[in-house]
Design a protein around this motif. Sequence first.
Motif, mmCIF file in Angstrom:
data_model
loop_
_atom_site.group_PDB
_atom_site.id
_atom_site.type_symbol
_atom_site.label_atom_id
_atom_site.label_comp_id
_atom_site.label_asym_id
_atom_site.label_seq_id
_atom_site.Cartn_x
_atom_site.Cartn_y
_atom_site.Cartn_z
ATOM 1 N N HIS A 140 -1.743 8.965 -11.956
ATOM 2 C CA HIS A 140 -3.136 9.409 -11.973
ATOM 3 C C HIS A 140 -3.266 10.627 -12.866
ATOM 4 O O HIS A 140 -2.448 11.529 -12.844
ATOM 5 C CB HIS A 140 -3.592 9.754 -10.556
ATOM 6 C CG HIS A 140 -5.027 10.119 -10.470
ATOM 7 N ND1 HIS A 140 -5.455 11.404 -10.543
ATOM 8 C CD2 HIS A 140 -6.124 9.362 -10.328
ATOM 9 C CE1 HIS A 140 -6.764 11.425 -10.442
ATOM 10 N NE2 HIS A 140 -7.197 10.191 -10.306
ATOM 11 N N LEU A 172 0.275 5.901 -7.621
ATOM 12 C CA LEU A 172 -1.006 6.505 -7.962
ATOM 13 C C LEU A 172 -0.855 8.006 -8.185
ATOM 14 O O LEU A 172 -1.489 8.574 -9.069
ATOM 15 C CB LEU A 172 -2.033 6.230 -6.869
ATOM 16 C CG LEU A 172 -2.564 4.805 -6.824
ATOM 17 C CD1 LEU A 172 -3.469 4.615 -5.619
ATOM 18 C CD2 LEU A 172 -3.311 4.478 -8.087
ATOM 19 N N HIS A 173 -0.019 8.659 -7.397
ATOM 20 C CA HIS A 173 0.184 10.093 -7.593
ATOM 21 C C HIS A 173 0.902 10.379 -8.909
ATOM 22 O O HIS A 173 0.626 11.387 -9.564
ATOM 23 C CB HIS A 173 0.984 10.681 -6.430
ATOM 24 C CG HIS A 173 0.169 10.861 -5.194
ATOM 25 N ND1 HIS A 173 -0.768 11.852 -5.067
ATOM 26 C CD2 HIS A 173 0.133 10.161 -4.043
ATOM 27 C CE1 HIS A 173 -1.342 11.761 -3.881
ATOM 28 N NE2 HIS A 173 -0.813 10.727 -3.246
ATOM 29 N N ALA A 217 2.077 1.722 -3.427
ATOM 30 C CA ALA A 217 1.026 2.090 -4.367
ATOM 31 C C ALA A 217 0.728 3.584 -4.324
ATOM 32 O O ALA A 217 0.354 4.168 -5.347
ATOM 33 C CB ALA A 217 -0.238 1.292 -4.075
ATOM 34 N N CYS A 218 0.884 4.223 -3.175
ATOM 35 C CA CYS A 218 0.556 5.644 -3.052
ATOM 36 C C CYS A 218 1.371 6.525 -4.003
ATOM 37 O O CYS A 218 0.789 7.317 -4.750
ATOM 38 C CB CYS A 218 0.721 6.105 -1.614
ATOM 39 S SG CYS A 218 -0.546 5.458 -0.520
ATOM 40 N N PRO A 219 2.700 6.429 -4.025
ATOM 41 C CA PRO A 219 3.448 7.268 -4.978
ATOM 42 C C PRO A 219 3.136 6.925 -6.429
ATOM 43 O O PRO A 219 3.092 7.818 -7.274
ATOM 44 C CB PRO A 219 4.919 6.971 -4.668
ATOM 45 C CG PRO A 219 4.933 6.334 -3.344
ATOM 46 C CD PRO A 219 3.612 5.705 -3.132
ATOM 47 N N MET A 263 0.836 -1.206 0.000
ATOM 48 C CA MET A 263 0.000 0.000 0.000
ATOM 49 C C MET A 263 0.867 1.252 0.000
ATOM 50 O O MET A 263 0.548 2.232 -0.674
ATOM 51 C CB MET A 263 -0.937 -0.013 1.199
ATOM 52 C CG MET A 263 -2.034 -1.041 1.078
ATOM 53 S SD MET A 263 -3.082 -1.156 2.520
ATOM 54 C CE MET A 263 -3.809 0.466 2.541
ATOM 55 N N LEU A 264 1.970 1.224 0.750
ATOM 56 C CA LEU A 264 2.878 2.376 0.756
ATOM 57 C C LEU A 264 3.534 2.573 -0.612
ATOM 58 O O LEU A 264 3.787 3.704 -1.030
ATOM 59 C CB LEU A 264 3.946 2.200 1.825
ATOM 60 C CG LEU A 264 3.476 2.409 3.256
ATOM 61 C CD1 LEU A 264 4.594 2.064 4.229
ATOM 62 C CD2 LEU A 264 2.997 3.831 3.473
#
Length: 68
Positions: free
Chosen positions: A48, A44-45, A40-42, A37-38
Motif C-alpha cells: 500500500h 496490503l501493508h 492479504a493483510c501483510p 484474508m490473513l
Amino acid sequence: MRTRTWALIAASVAVIAIFFILREHWAHALGLSPYLMLLACPLLHLLHSHGGHCGTAQNLDVTSVENS
C-alpha cells in the motif's frame, strides 16, 4: 490491437475456468477464505502506498518550504 484481443480472450477463458472450478469446490474455497484474508493483510501493508497518512507536522514543513 491483436494483443488486446488475445488478452481479452485469455481473461474471458480465465473467468469461465475460475467459475467452474469454484462451482465444483465451493466448500473448499470458503474453508480457505479466512487464511486468504490473513495472508492479504501483510501484503496490503507492504504494497500500500503510504501517501494517505495524516502527518500534520510533515505537511506543515512541506508548505513552509514551498512558501519561502
